[in-house]
Design a protein around this motif. Sequence first.
Motif, PDB file in Angstrom:
ATOM      1  N   VAL A 163       0.839  -1.204   0.000  1.00  0.00           N
ATOM      2  CA  VAL A 163       0.000   0.000   0.000  1.00  0.00           C
ATOM      3  C   VAL A 163       0.877   1.258   0.000  1.00  0.00           C
ATOM      4  CG1 VAL A 163      -1.628   1.350   1.403  1.00  0.00           C
ATOM      5  CG2 VAL A 163      -2.017  -1.086   1.030  1.00  0.00           C
ATOM      6  N   GLY A 164       1.940   1.246   0.776  1.00  0.00           N
ATOM      7  CA  GLY A 164       2.858   2.387   0.810  1.00  0.00           C
ATOM      8  C   GLY A 164       3.522   2.641  -0.529  1.00  0.00           C
ATOM      9  N   THR A 165       3.948   1.581  -1.202  1.00  0.00           N
ATOM     10  CA  THR A 165       4.559   1.770  -2.526  1.00  0.00           C
ATOM     11  C   THR A 165       3.533   2.276  -3.523  1.00  0.00           C
ATOM     12  OG1 THR A 165       4.212  -0.557  -3.128  1.00  0.00           O
ATOM     13  CG2 THR A 165       6.362   0.037  -2.209  1.00  0.00           C
ATOM     14  N   TRP A 166       2.294   1.816  -3.404  1.00  0.00           N
ATOM     15  CA  TRP A 166       1.234   2.275  -4.303  1.00  0.00           C
ATOM     16  C   TRP A 166       0.957   3.765  -4.090  1.00  0.00           C
ATOM     17  CZ3 TRP A 166      -3.946   3.707  -3.103  1.00  0.00           C
ATOM     18  CH2 TRP A 166      -4.756   3.899  -4.222  1.00  0.00           C
ATOM     19  N   ILE A 167       0.901   4.199  -2.840  1.00  0.00           N
ATOM     20  CA  ILE A 167       0.650   5.614  -2.546  1.00  0.00           C
ATOM     21  C   ILE A 167       1.807   6.487  -3.028  1.00  0.00           C
ATOM     22  CG2 ILE A 167       0.395   7.300  -0.682  1.00  0.00           C
ATOM     23  CD1 ILE A 167      -1.163   5.132   0.849  1.00  0.00           C
ATOM     24  N   LEU A 168       3.029   6.025  -2.793  1.00  0.00           N
ATOM     25  CA  LEU A 168       4.198   6.798  -3.212  1.00  0.00           C
ATOM     26  C   LEU A 168       4.439   6.738  -4.720  1.00  0.00           C
ATOM     27  CD1 LEU A 168       6.742   5.900  -0.379  1.00  0.00           C
ATOM     28  CD2 LEU A 168       5.565   8.075  -0.731  1.00  0.00           C
ATOM     29  N   GLY A 169       3.811   5.779  -5.387  1.00  0.00           N
ATOM     30  CA  GLY A 169       4.036   5.615  -6.815  1.00  0.00           C
ATOM     31  C   GLY A 169       5.390   5.000  -7.113  1.00  0.00           C
ATOM     32  N   ALA A 170       5.956   4.341  -6.141  1.00  0.00           N
ATOM     33  CA  ALA A 170       7.270   3.714  -6.299  1.00  0.00           C
ATOM     34  C   ALA A 170       7.091   2.251  -6.692  1.00  0.00           C
ATOM     35  CB  ALA A 170       8.048   3.812  -4.992  1.00  0.00           C
ATOM     36  N   TRP A 196      20.514  -6.824  12.866  1.00  0.00           N
ATOM     37  CA  TRP A 196      20.473  -5.374  13.015  1.00  0.00           C
ATOM     38  C   TRP A 196      20.936  -4.696  11.724  1.00  0.00           C
ATOM     39  CZ3 TRP A 196      18.120  -2.145  15.985  1.00  0.00           C
ATOM     40  CH2 TRP A 196      18.515  -0.822  16.018  1.00  0.00           C
ATOM     41  N   GLN A 197      21.936  -5.261  11.077  1.00  0.00           N
ATOM     42  CA  GLN A 197      22.468  -4.699   9.824  1.00  0.00           C
ATOM     43  C   GLN A 197      21.376  -4.635   8.756  1.00  0.00           C
ATOM     44  OE1 GLN A 197      25.393  -3.371   9.280  1.00  0.00           O
ATOM     45  NE2 GLN A 197      25.083  -3.008   7.098  1.00  0.00           N
ATOM     46  N   TRP A 198      20.603  -5.715   8.609  1.00  0.00           N
ATOM     47  CA  TRP A 198      19.534  -5.737   7.614  1.00  0.00           C
ATOM     48  C   TRP A 198      18.486  -4.676   7.935  1.00  0.00           C
ATOM     49  CZ3 TRP A 198      14.269  -6.441   7.825  1.00  0.00           C
ATOM     50  CH2 TRP A 198      13.619  -6.560   6.588  1.00  0.00           C
ATOM     51  N   LEU A 199      18.144  -4.544   9.210  1.00  0.00           N
ATOM     52  CA  LEU A 199      17.148  -3.553   9.623  1.00  0.00           C
ATOM     53  C   LEU A 199      17.602  -2.135   9.291  1.00  0.00           C
ATOM     54  CD1 LEU A 199      14.435  -3.110  11.047  1.00  0.00           C
ATOM     55  CD2 LEU A 199      15.700  -2.928  13.174  1.00  0.00           C
ATOM     56  N   VAL A 200      18.845  -1.819   9.585  1.00  0.00           N
ATOM     57  CA  VAL A 200      19.380  -0.477   9.319  1.00  0.00           C
ATOM     58  C   VAL A 200      19.380  -0.195   7.818  1.00  0.00           C
ATOM     59  CG1 VAL A 200      21.472   0.941   9.461  1.00  0.00           C
ATOM     60  CG2 VAL A 200      20.728  -0.384  11.439  1.00  0.00           C
ATOM     61  N   GLU A 201      19.796  -1.169   7.021  1.00  0.00           N
ATOM     62  CA  GLU A 201      19.841  -0.974   5.567  1.00  0.00           C
ATOM     63  C   GLU A 201      18.439  -0.863   4.962  1.00  0.00           C
ATOM     64  OE1 GLU A 201      22.134  -4.179   4.010  1.00  0.00           O
ATOM     65  OE2 GLU A 201      24.018  -3.433   4.850  1.00  0.00           O
ATOM     66  N   SER A 202      17.496  -1.629   5.466  1.00  0.00           N
ATOM     67  CA  SER A 202      16.160  -1.632   4.872  1.00  0.00           C
ATOM     68  C   SER A 202      15.346  -0.398   5.251  1.00  0.00           C
ATOM     69  CB  SER A 202      15.401  -2.900   5.261  1.00  0.00           C
ATOM     70  OG  SER A 202      15.181  -2.931   6.643  1.00  0.00           O
ATOM     71  N   VAL A 203      15.714   0.298   6.301  1.00  0.00           N
ATOM     72  CA  VAL A 203      14.990   1.517   6.680  1.00  0.00           C
ATOM     73  C   VAL A 203      15.076   2.544   5.561  1.00  0.00           C
ATOM     74  CG1 VAL A 203      15.065   3.501   8.241  1.00  0.00           C
ATOM     75  CG2 VAL A 203      15.121   1.198   9.165  1.00  0.00           C
ATOM     76  N   SER A 204      16.206   2.631   4.905  1.00  0.00           N
ATOM     77  CA  SER A 204      16.347   3.611   3.826  1.00  0.00           C
ATOM     78  C   SER A 204      15.761   3.125   2.508  1.00  0.00           C
ATOM     79  CB  SER A 204      17.817   3.977   3.634  1.00  0.00           C
ATOM     80  OG  SER A 204      18.554   2.829   3.241  1.00  0.00           O
ATOM     81  N   THR A 205      15.657   1.819   2.296  1.00  0.00           N
ATOM     82  CA  THR A 205      15.147   1.316   1.019  1.00  0.00           C
ATOM     83  C   THR A 205      13.643   1.071   1.045  1.00  0.00           C
ATOM     84  OG1 THR A 205      15.734  -0.949   1.649  1.00  0.00           O
ATOM     85  CG2 THR A 205      17.347   0.293   0.341  1.00  0.00           C
ATOM     86  N   ILE A 206      13.193   0.222   1.939  1.00  0.00           N
ATOM     87  CA  ILE A 206      11.762  -0.094   1.981  1.00  0.00           C
ATOM     88  C   ILE A 206      11.038   0.617   3.118  1.00  0.00           C
ATOM     89  CG2 ILE A 206      12.092  -2.350   0.919  1.00  0.00           C
ATOM     90  CD1 ILE A 206      11.702  -3.604   3.687  1.00  0.00           C
ATOM     91  N   GLY A 207      11.775   1.271   3.988  1.00  0.00           N
ATOM     92  CA  GLY A 207      11.207   1.914   5.170  1.00  0.00           C
ATOM     93  C   GLY A 207      10.143   2.956   4.902  1.00  0.00           C
ATOM     94  N   PRO A 208      10.388   3.939   4.027  1.00  0.00           N
ATOM     95  CA  PRO A 208       9.375   4.982   3.821  1.00  0.00           C
ATOM     96  C   PRO A 208       8.031   4.429   3.350  1.00  0.00           C
ATOM     97  CG  PRO A 208      11.472   5.681   2.923  1.00  0.00           C
ATOM     98  CD  PRO A 208      11.629   4.250   3.322  1.00  0.00           C
ATOM     99  N   ALA A 209       8.061   3.513   2.392  1.00  0.00           N
ATOM    100  CA  ALA A 209       6.807   2.936   1.892  1.00  0.00           C
ATOM    101  C   ALA A 209       6.129   2.114   2.983  1.00  0.00           C
ATOM    102  CB  ALA A 209       7.082   2.066   0.663  1.00  0.00           C
ATOM    103  N   PHE A 210       6.908   1.380   3.743  1.00  0.00           N
ATOM    104  CA  PHE A 210       6.362   0.542   4.813  1.00  0.00           C
ATOM    105  C   PHE A 210       5.711   1.393   5.904  1.00  0.00           C
ATOM    106  CE2 PHE A 210       7.262  -1.651   8.932  1.00  0.00           C
ATOM    107  CZ  PHE A 210       6.287  -2.618   8.820  1.00  0.00           C
TER     108      PHE A 210
END
Length: 173
Positions: free
Chosen positions: A100-107, A118-132
């Motif tokens: 739903v977040g990607t649909w709203i953002l048009g991404a 922890w490493q995966w969490l930190v990296e994914s915040v910048s990639t999938i985080g905003p849409a999530f």
Amino acid sequence: MPKKIIKKFMPDHHTIKNNKHLQIFGDLLHNGNLWHLNRRSVAKAFAVGLFCAFIPVPFQMVLAAGIAIIVHANLPLSIALVWITNPLTMPAIFYFCYVVGTWILGASEKAFVFEASWQWLVESVSTIGPAFILGCGVLATLFSIIGYFGIHALWRYSVVKEWKKRLTRKVTK
């Protein structure tokens, strides 16, 4: 009547009052209005519980309890509804939030493989985080509004139905 159905599945208030995580609320838990089942408190509880269920934070039950105390919602029901997102349903629900977040953002959806690190969490915040995060916020708001007005409508429907039953019994006598 919704009250009878809800009462059957609602947890015992003594269990909730004695929960070690909820002791931070102290005497606020002894407010009798937090334990009553009426149309307003149940509708608020559905709004609070459904909202908190879609918020991806640890201790969702404590968050739901705090909000329920502030808005005078039914406390046990608010806490119980948080368990819609449990370890079995959480991956599907949170993936739907991401979609739903990607649909709203048009991404476009980004492929990712979950790792419990922890490493995966930190990296994914910048990639999938905003849409999530956006998807979680939108769905939390949407489902809390639907829950609130849905319970009001269901409660009203059941009350009108009961009044009609009483009226027909009264007329037939």
